[in-house]
Structures are given as C-alpha cells and as structure tokens.
Motif scaffolding. Structure first.
Motif, PDB file in Angstrom:
ATOM      1  N   ILE A 254       0.844  -1.209   0.000  1.00  0.00           N
ATOM      2  CA  ILE A 254       0.000   0.000   0.000  1.00  0.00           C
ATOM      3  C   ILE A 254       0.876   1.255   0.000  1.00  0.00           C
ATOM      4  N   THR A 255       1.864   1.287   0.898  1.00  0.00           N
ATOM      5  CA  THR A 255       2.662   2.521   1.006  1.00  0.00           C
ATOM      6  C   THR A 255       3.493   2.749  -0.258  1.00  0.00           C
ATOM      7  N   THR A 256       4.032   1.667  -0.828  1.00  0.00           N
ATOM      8  CA  THR A 256       4.840   1.863  -2.044  1.00  0.00           C
ATOM      9  C   THR A 256       3.956   2.354  -3.181  1.00  0.00           C
ATOM     10  N   THR A 257       2.721   1.848  -3.243  1.00  0.00           N
ATOM     11  CA  THR A 257       1.805   2.312  -4.292  1.00  0.00           C
ATOM     12  C   THR A 257       1.505   3.799  -4.104  1.00  0.00           C
ATOM     13  N   ILE A 258       1.244   4.214  -2.861  1.00  0.00           N
ATOM     14  CA  ILE A 258       0.966   5.637  -2.607  1.00  0.00           C
ATOM     15  C   ILE A 258       2.158   6.479  -3.078  1.00  0.00           C
ATOM     16  N   ALA A 259       3.370   6.035  -2.711  1.00  0.00           N
ATOM     17  CA  ALA A 259       4.566   6.811  -3.079  1.00  0.00           C
ATOM     18  C   ALA A 259       4.712   6.885  -4.597  1.00  0.00           C
ATOM     19  N   ALA A 260       4.496   5.749  -5.273  1.00  0.00           N
ATOM     20  CA  ALA A 260       4.661   5.716  -6.732  1.00  0.00           C
ATOM     21  C   ALA A 260       3.631   6.623  -7.408  1.00  0.00           C
ATOM     22  N   VAL A 261       2.379   6.548  -6.936  1.00  0.00           N
ATOM     23  CA  VAL A 261       1.325   7.373  -7.549  1.00  0.00           C
ATOM     24  C   VAL A 261       1.601   8.858  -7.288  1.00  0.00           C
ATOM     25  N   LEU A 262       2.088   9.168  -6.084  1.00  0.00           N
ATOM     26  CA  LEU A 262       2.413  10.565  -5.770  1.00  0.00           C
ATOM     27  C   LEU A 262       3.504  11.084  -6.728  1.00  0.00           C
ATOM     28  N   GLY A 263       4.565  10.298  -6.897  1.00  0.00           N
ATOM     29  CA  GLY A 263       5.655  10.708  -7.795  1.00  0.00           C
ATOM     30  C   GLY A 263       5.150  10.888  -9.219  1.00  0.00           C
ATOM     31  N   LEU A 264       4.353   9.940  -9.659  1.00  0.00           N
ATOM     32  CA  LEU A 264       3.828   9.984 -11.036  1.00  0.00           C
ATOM     33  C   LEU A 264       2.956  11.230 -11.229  1.00  0.00           C
ATOM     34  N   THR A 265       2.060  11.480 -10.262  1.00  0.00           N
ATOM     35  CA  THR A 265       1.148  12.616 -10.384  1.00  0.00           C
ATOM     36  C   THR A 265       1.926  13.936 -10.430  1.00  0.00           C
TER      37      THR A 265
ATOM     38  N   THR B 220      12.390   5.305  -3.245  1.00  0.00           N
ATOM     39  CA  THR B 220      12.939   4.834  -4.522  1.00  0.00           C
ATOM     40  C   THR B 220      11.830   4.735  -5.567  1.00  0.00           C
ATOM     41  N   ALA B 221      10.667   4.181  -5.183  1.00  0.00           N
ATOM     42  CA  ALA B 221       9.560   4.049  -6.136  1.00  0.00           C
ATOM     43  C   ALA B 221       9.092   5.423  -6.599  1.00  0.00           C
ATOM     44  N   LEU B 222       9.030   6.366  -5.643  1.00  0.00           N
ATOM     45  CA  LEU B 222       8.590   7.728  -5.994  1.00  0.00           C
ATOM     46  C   LEU B 222       9.561   8.346  -7.013  1.00  0.00           C
ATOM     47  N   PHE B 223      10.844   8.245  -6.692  1.00  0.00           N
ATOM     48  CA  PHE B 223      11.868   8.800  -7.598  1.00  0.00           C
ATOM     49  C   PHE B 223      11.797   8.136  -8.979  1.00  0.00           C
ATOM     50  N   GLN B 224      11.591   6.814  -9.006  1.00  0.00           N
ATOM     51  CA  GLN B 224      11.577   6.105 -10.290  1.00  0.00           C
ATOM     52  C   GLN B 224      10.420   6.559 -11.173  1.00  0.00           C
ATOM     53  N   CYS B 225       9.280   6.853 -10.551  1.00  0.00           N
ATOM     54  CA  CYS B 225       8.131   7.324 -11.350  1.00  0.00           C
ATOM     55  C   CYS B 225       8.409   8.704 -11.927  1.00  0.00           C
ATOM     56  N   VAL B 226       8.970   9.605 -11.099  1.00  0.00           N
ATOM     57  CA  VAL B 226       9.294  10.943 -11.616  1.00  0.00           C
ATOM     58  C   VAL B 226      10.321  10.806 -12.749  1.00  0.00           C
ATOM     59  N   ALA B 227      11.351   9.991 -12.523  1.00  0.00           N
ATOM     60  CA  ALA B 227      12.416   9.835 -13.526  1.00  0.00           C
ATOM     61  C   ALA B 227      11.854   9.280 -14.833  1.00  0.00           C
TER      62      ALA B 227
ATOM     63  N   ILE C 260       5.296  -1.626 -12.302  1.00  0.00           N
ATOM     64  CA  ILE C 260       6.701  -2.044 -12.408  1.00  0.00           C
ATOM     65  C   ILE C 260       7.571  -1.273 -11.403  1.00  0.00           C
ATOM     66  N   ALA C 261       7.193  -0.009 -11.098  1.00  0.00           N
ATOM     67  CA  ALA C 261       7.982   0.752 -10.106  1.00  0.00           C
ATOM     68  C   ALA C 261       7.930   0.060  -8.750  1.00  0.00           C
ATOM     69  N   ILE C 262       6.777  -0.511  -8.427  1.00  0.00           N
ATOM     70  CA  ILE C 262       6.672  -1.225  -7.151  1.00  0.00           C
ATOM     71  C   ILE C 262       7.701  -2.361  -7.136  1.00  0.00           C
ATOM     72  N   PHE C 263       7.749  -3.108  -8.250  1.00  0.00           N
ATOM     73  CA  PHE C 263       8.688  -4.237  -8.300  1.00  0.00           C
ATOM     74  C   PHE C 263      10.131  -3.778  -8.479  1.00  0.00           C
ATOM     75  N   ALA C 264      10.320  -2.679  -9.216  1.00  0.00           N
ATOM     76  CA  ALA C 264      11.683  -2.189  -9.416  1.00  0.00           C
ATOM     77  C   ALA C 264      12.268  -1.703  -8.093  1.00  0.00           C
ATOM     78  N   SER C 265      11.392  -1.124  -7.241  1.00  0.00           N
ATOM     79  CA  SER C 265      11.904  -0.693  -5.937  1.00  0.00           C
ATOM     80  C   SER C 265      12.138  -1.913  -5.050  1.00  0.00           C
ATOM     81  N   ILE C 266      11.288  -2.923  -5.204  1.00  0.00           N
ATOM     82  CA  ILE C 266      11.497  -4.172  -4.452  1.00  0.00           C
ATOM     83  C   ILE C 266      12.820  -4.800  -4.887  1.00  0.00           C
ATOM     84  N   GLY C 267      13.055  -4.783  -6.188  1.00  0.00           N
ATOM     85  CA  GLY C 267      14.252  -5.432  -6.726  1.00  0.00           C
ATOM     86  C   GLY C 267      15.534  -4.650  -6.487  1.00  0.00           C
ATOM     87  N   ALA C 268      15.399  -3.379  -6.092  1.00  0.00           N
ATOM     88  CA  ALA C 268      16.609  -2.579  -5.869  1.00  0.00           C
ATOM     89  C   ALA C 268      17.258  -2.993  -4.552  1.00  0.00           C
TER      90      ALA C 268
END
Ligand code: ASP
Length: 405
Positions: A78-89, A295-302, A325-333
C-alpha cells in the motif's frame, strides 16, 4: 562507496567541461556511455532475481510468514503504491522535461510500449534466453517470488542448501554491482559529455526541474503521508518518532544506503521506540530490501521526465504499467547507493522509453539518492510501528508492542 559517489559528481562535471571544450571527441564519450549502460542492462536480471529470492527467504519460516508476512507485505504494497502514484502525479502535473528534446540513438533498446493485456499474454517468455534477457520483467518477478516461497516452505526437505546458494548469488551480485558502480564515474563522464555535445548546456535547466520534483515528492511523502500513518495507525507523535530515529535517518542520508543504516535503525527502533525484537528483526531487514517508497517515488518521476525529453507518449495503460513495475523495481533494488537507478531500466523498457535516458539523470543522482534513502528508512520505521499494532502485543513472547510515545 562514498568516494565513488564523489567521483561520480566529478565525472559529471568533467563531462560538462569535455562536452563544451572538446566536442570533437563525442565518439569517445558515446562509447564510454554505451559500455556503461550495456553493463547495467546485464546486471538487472541476476540482481533482481537474487535480491527478490533472498528477500522472501529472510521471512524465515512458514509460521513467521503466516504470523507477520501477510500483514507486513500488505503494508509495504500500500505505502509503495501511494509513493509511486504521488511521484507519477507530481511529474505529470509539473512536467519537468517539457520543452527539452532528445533523440534516441538509432540502435537504442527501445521497445514499443506494451498494454497490460499484451503484458499478461506475453508474460511467459518463449525460451530461456528470453527469460534471461529480462525482456519480461514481470515474469522474472513472479518466478523469483515463487522460488522464494518454495524455498521457505520446503527448504527443510531439500538436502541442497538452496537458501545459502541464493544468498551467495545475491552477495556475489552485490560485489559485481559495486564494481560497475566503481566504473560509473567514467560512464557518467561519457554520458554527460555526449549529452552536452548533442544538446548543449540547455540540458541543465530541465535537470534542475527534475530534481525539484523528486525532492518535492519526497518532502510531501515524508512530511505528510508517513506522519499521517504514524498518527492514525500507530497513534503516536511523528515528531517524537523522528527524533528517536534521527541518527539512522542521517546515516542513510550520508551513506545513501539503507543497508548501512540498518544496524542503527534496529537499535533505535527497539531501544527508543520499544518495538518488540521479533517485529524489528523481521520487518526492518525485509523492509530495507523490499519496501523502498522513496525509490519508487523517484523512479516514477524519472520515468515521466525521460519519457518527456524523448517525446514518448504515456497513455493511461503505460501509467498503470509504470506504477506496477515501479513497485517491483523498488522491491528489486538492493539497499545500496545507486541501486534504484539501475532497476529504473526495468520500468523504462516496459513502457518503451530508451534505457540510455538513465545516463541523463545519473550525474545528479547522488543528492536524490541520499534523500530517498532516508525516506526509505523513515517509511520502514512506520512499518515496524504499524505491524506491531496490527499484530497486537500479545502476539509476541517478548512483550512490548507499543511505541513509547
Ligand atoms: N540507495 C537506496 C537505498 O539504499 C536505494 C536506491 O538507490 O534507491 O535505500
């Protein structure tokens, strides 16, 4: 590692100077940059594979998996999704790369973006080579998670120590990653030199905007989202918690490595916040490996930034793919410096953005890495609190179970 990070900044500065004063050597810069990016591409598959499997193995046992695993993983997701969506938005609204155009190299590894249904249809690569080339990261992720779960479930019945084997592979990959990172100042020199020759110094302004968006996202996430979680789910003062874990957040900031800060975080969380040992020793090592919200937030912005400067359109399906994929990319980092920028290649290739785009942002990644590492640790502190609450203090033989504040 800290010296390498400083040398990366030096490599970027020398790249700017070389691009401005010696543009005739562009072929040399292009070669160095390409060698570096190709090496990164080879690294992603074994790194993600071994990191995910060892992350699951660190769950320990099936009973541990049952007792805390589900709750912890739900929180992480849940938290990684929130971070990723925030970065993307933020990136979509502010458009940091708008107005700055780059052209992909003719031989760059751009794939056309896949829709979610195409992705599902193609989830199983036709052969082993397809699997190892990492062209379908989703399949790699699913296989890694399944192998991890199988090892945790049946490890005792297999005489060959599979857990040790994958932990060994993971350690080996960390060593190889460190070598590649040691080479990165030269690669970044080449990439920045090439960037300046082909685009001129105009590249600097969008890069500053890009950094601003990542930092804004991290500030919102660390200053509003995590404190809200601490207030409403853990019912404690975020300021008091932040004060208690400040040494670990600073260690993460200065080393840009969650792994380096882990021992201090473990101590702070148990001694000062009174989190039970069982929770801390489960949630934190697992969290620093797979719960990387910054990391997920940064990856979405990038990803949005690089898509903008290469003129790659991002339809809604691509946006969903980026978040997934950002969720998994941050998991995989891995929890080490620059790991997030390596697994960023997963997202770029999934939505058809040239992977060499990572080279553009690498020169400015050090500061962002330091900030997102502290955010990763901050989020894992909250995770320890939430899991303690969710499990209830009676679930732990060693008592405790409440933040002291
Ligand atoms: N350096 C980060 C960490 O250790 C990972 C990343 O590169 O985003 O948490």
């Amino acid at each position: 590692m800290k010296n390498v990070q400083n040398t990366i900044i030096l490599g970027a500065i020398l790249g700017v100077l070389a691009g401005v004063f010696a543009p005739d050597y562009n072929h040399v810069y292009a070669f160095l940059g390409k060698a570096f990016i190709t090496t990164l591409k080879y690294l992603v598959v074994p790194l993600v594979f071994s990191s995910l499997i060892t992350g699951i193995i660190s769950l320990g046992s099936v009973s541990m998996l049952r007792q805390m695993g589900g709750k912890t993983l739900i929180y992480f997701l849940i938290t990684t999704t929130i971070a990723a969506v925030l970065g993307l938005t933020l990136a979509l609204v502010i458009e940091p790369g708008n107005g700055f155009v780059m052209h992909a190299a003719a031989d760059s590894a751009v794939q056309s973006p896949m829709s979610i249904s195409e992705m599902i249809a193609q989830i199983i690569p036709s052969d082993f080579v397809g699997f190892m080339s990492g062209q379908n990261m989703l399949f790699l992720i699913i296989v890694s998670i399944l192998i991890g779960i199988l090892i945790v479930s049946f490890g005792n019945h297999i005489t060959f120590p599979l857990d040790e084997f994958f932990e060994g592979v993971n350690d080996f990959m960390m060593v190889v990653t460190r070598w590649v990172i040691a080479f990165s100042p030269v690669g970044i020199f080449g990439l920045v030199g090439q960037l300046i020759v082909t685009t001129g110094a105009a590249a600097i302004i969008p890069l500053i905007k890009y950094m601003g968006v990542v930092l804004l996202g991290l500030v919102i996430y660390a200053g509003i989202v995590i404190p809200a979680i601490l207030l409403f789910f853990v019912r404690c003062s975020p300021i008091a918690v932040a004060r208690d874990v400040f040494p670990s957040l600073m260690t993460g900031f200065t080393t840009a490595s969650s792994a380096a800060a882990l021992p201090i975080l473990m101590t702070d969380v148990q001694k000062k916040l009174k989190i039970p040992n069982k929770v801390a020793s489960f949630v934190l090592p697992l969290g620093i490996t797979i719960n990387m919200d910054g990391t997920a937030l940064f990856q979405c912005v990038a990803t949005v930034f690089i898509a903008e400067i290469y003129g790659v359109a991002l339809p809604f399906t691509s946006l969903v793919t980026i978040v997934v994929i950002a969720i998994f990319a941050s998991i995989g980092a891995a929890a080490v410096p620059s790991a997030g920028i390596i697994t960023l290649a997963m997202i770029l290739s999934a939505v058809g953005i040239p992977i060499e785009g990572t080279g553009i942002i690498m020169g400015v990644d050090r500061l962002l890495d330091m900030c997102r590492t502290s955010v990763n640790l901050w989020s894992n502190t909250a995770a320890a609190g939430v899991v303690t609450r969710w499990c209830g203090k009676n679930a732990f033989e060693d008592g405790g179970g409440e933040f002291s504040n």
